[in-house]
Design a protein around this motif. Structure first.
Motif, mmCIF file in Angstrom:
data_model
loop_
_atom_site.group_PDB
_atom_site.id
_atom_site.type_symbol
_atom_site.label_atom_id
_atom_site.label_comp_id
_atom_site.label_asym_id
_atom_site.label_seq_id
_atom_site.Cartn_x
_atom_site.Cartn_y
_atom_site.Cartn_z
ATOM 1 N N LEU A 230 31.287 -49.505 64.748
ATOM 2 C CA LEU A 230 30.626 -49.332 63.440
ATOM 3 C C LEU A 230 29.174 -48.891 63.611
ATOM 4 C CD1 LEU A 230 32.178 -52.376 61.576
ATOM 5 C CD2 LEU A 230 32.367 -49.988 60.848
ATOM 6 N N LEU A 231 28.522 -49.346 64.684
ATOM 7 C CA LEU A 231 27.152 -48.903 64.971
ATOM 8 C C LEU A 231 27.131 -47.398 65.225
ATOM 9 C CD1 LEU A 231 24.126 -49.526 65.629
ATOM 10 C CD2 LEU A 231 24.861 -49.876 68.001
ATOM 11 N N SER A 232 28.012 -46.927 66.097
ATOM 12 C CA SER A 232 28.050 -45.486 66.365
ATOM 13 C C SER A 232 28.453 -44.718 65.110
ATOM 14 C CB SER A 232 28.983 -45.160 67.538
ATOM 15 O OG SER A 232 30.321 -45.474 67.224
ATOM 16 N N ASP A 233 29.344 -45.306 64.307
ATOM 17 C CA ASP A 233 29.780 -44.668 63.069
ATOM 18 C C ASP A 233 28.617 -44.500 62.084
ATOM 19 O OD1 ASP A 233 31.985 -43.743 61.279
ATOM 20 O OD2 ASP A 233 31.318 -45.457 60.086
ATOM 21 N N PHE A 234 27.757 -45.514 62.011
ATOM 22 C CA PHE A 234 26.590 -45.422 61.128
ATOM 23 C C PHE A 234 25.756 -44.189 61.483
ATOM 24 C CE2 PHE A 234 22.091 -46.101 60.250
ATOM 25 C CZ PHE A 234 22.110 -46.448 58.911
ATOM 26 N N TYR A 235 25.567 -43.958 62.770
ATOM 27 C CA TYR A 235 24.714 -42.854 63.205
ATOM 28 C C TYR A 235 25.353 -41.480 63.040
ATOM 29 C CZ TYR A 235 20.902 -45.799 64.646
ATOM 30 O OH TYR A 235 19.831 -46.666 64.615
ATOM 31 N N ARG A 236 26.654 -41.420 62.804
ATOM 32 C CA ARG A 236 27.288 -40.125 62.519
ATOM 33 C C ARG A 236 26.678 -39.493 61.260
ATOM 34 N NH1 ARG A 236 31.638 -42.664 64.849
ATOM 35 N NH2 ARG A 236 32.514 -41.419 66.539
ATOM 36 N N ASN A 237 26.298 -40.348 60.314
ATOM 37 C CA ASN A 237 25.724 -39.851 59.042
ATOM 38 C C ASN A 237 24.229 -40.158 58.919
ATOM 39 O OD1 ASN A 237 28.334 -39.004 57.984
ATOM 40 N ND2 ASN A 237 28.791 -41.181 57.979
ATOM 41 N N TYR A 238 23.606 -40.466 60.051
ATOM 42 C CA TYR A 238 22.202 -40.896 60.038
ATOM 43 C C TYR A 238 21.251 -39.778 59.628
ATOM 44 C CZ TYR A 238 17.823 -42.976 61.655
ATOM 45 O OH TYR A 238 16.543 -43.483 61.720
ATOM 46 N N TYR A 239 21.584 -38.543 59.939
ATOM 47 C CA TYR A 239 20.699 -37.426 59.612
ATOM 48 C C TYR A 239 20.415 -37.382 58.116
ATOM 49 C CZ TYR A 239 18.781 -32.644 60.019
ATOM 50 O OH TYR A 239 17.970 -31.522 60.001
ATOM 51 N N ASP A 240 21.486 -37.416 57.318
ATOM 52 C CA ASP A 240 21.315 -37.376 55.855
ATOM 53 C C ASP A 240 20.599 -38.627 55.358
ATOM 54 O OD1 ASP A 240 22.495 -34.892 55.529
ATOM 55 O OD2 ASP A 240 24.506 -35.734 55.329
ATOM 56 N N TYR A 241 20.989 -39.796 55.884
ATOM 57 C CA TYR A 241 20.363 -41.046 55.452
ATOM 58 C C TYR A 241 18.864 -41.066 55.779
ATOM 59 C CZ TYR A 241 18.835 -45.882 55.477
ATOM 60 O OH TYR A 241 18.097 -47.011 55.263
ATOM 61 N N SER A 242 18.507 -40.704 57.001
ATOM 62 C CA SER A 242 17.108 -40.822 57.437
ATOM 63 C C SER A 242 16.181 -39.810 56.768
ATOM 64 C CB SER A 242 17.009 -40.708 58.965
ATOM 65 O OG SER A 242 17.472 -39.453 59.404
ATOM 66 N N LYS A 243 16.721 -38.735 56.244
ATOM 67 C CA LYS A 243 15.880 -37.761 55.512
ATOM 68 C C LYS A 243 15.209 -38.435 54.325
ATOM 69 C CE LYS A 243 18.367 -33.501 56.623
ATOM 70 N NZ LYS A 243 19.316 -32.514 56.078
ATOM 71 N N ARG A 244 15.918 -39.399 53.718
ATOM 72 C CA ARG A 244 15.354 -40.126 52.562
ATOM 73 C C ARG A 244 14.182 -41.012 52.978
ATOM 74 N NH1 ARG A 244 20.998 -41.176 51.432
ATOM 75 N NH2 ARG A 244 20.668 -43.378 51.833
ATOM 76 N N LEU A 245 14.128 -41.345 54.263
ATOM 77 C CA LEU A 245 13.033 -42.173 54.790
ATOM 78 C C LEU A 245 11.854 -41.314 55.258
ATOM 79 C CD1 LEU A 245 15.139 -44.579 57.073
ATOM 80 C CD2 LEU A 245 14.413 -44.990 54.712
#
Length: 198
Positions: free
Chosen positions: A86-101
């Motif tokens: 699940l940790l590695s899975d979270f980072y699969r979509n991290y690019y889109d998520y982290s743009k908001r940060l």
């Protein structure tokens, strides 16, 4: 219930955290901060003693938000091994998520603070150590319940997983291509199956 001062502090952090994250400590001016918040210099410094303290609190604010999201994603399973997936899975979509940060706070602030702001760099290093400790504890839990091999060094693999992810984040942002994060997540999954499991 929050006091008026706490509400103002929260508003300042919410507004300026992505600016510090995107521009860095040195490149973020007091003018940028007052323009973004609509507050005076006095109101800013009435809540934070100086720009450095504001930058540190903004970094902590952003990291807390990030770690809560990771924790929420990993709470989908009680199995230590599944939590690693699940940790590695979270980072699969991290690019889109982290743009908001405003980007990845650990990478951005870590690179920006290195050789420029020792106190801020110390805070980044503490966060990295905390993350690696949590991953290592998860691996140790996996060993204890016999989901992962007792032959592996938990901290060694925690550092490897973290460095693979941080390297992939750097490449993803530099090349504007989330292939690097998705591929690294796949590599981590493969490592869990082939190297870390019985």
């Amino acid at each position: 219930m929050l006091t008026k001062a706490e509400i103002t502090s929260q508003y300042i952090l919410d507004t300026v955290a992505p600016i510090f994250n995107q521009n860095g400590y040195a490149a973020t001016s007091l003018k940028d901060i007052t323009e973004a918040t609509g507050l005076t210099k006095g109101a800013i410094y009435g809540n934070f003693e100086n720009k450095e303290r504001l930058a540190i609190e903004a970094f902590r604010f952003t990291v807390k938000k990030l770690l809560m999201e990771i924790s929420k994603h990993m709470s989908q399973s009680d199995s230590p091994k599944q939590k690693l997936f699940l940790l590695s899975d979270f980072y699969r979509n991290y690019y889109d998520y982290s743009k908001r940060l405003g980007g990845c706070p650990i990478l951005n602030i870590g690179v920006d603070a290195n050789n420029q702001n020792a106190l801020l760099l110390k805070k980044v290093r503490q966060v990295i150590e905390k993350i690696q400790d949590k991953i290592a504890a998860l691996i140790e839990d996996g060993i204890e319940v016999r989901e992962l091999s007792s032959e592996i060094n938990a901290m060694h693999y925690a550092k490897r997983i973290d460095s693979m992810l941080q390297g992939a984040i750097f490449m993803t942002y530099t090349m504007n291509d989330d292939f690097y994060l998705k591929d690294s997540a796949d590599q981590i999954d493969q490592m869990i199956i082939e190297e870390m499991s019985y």
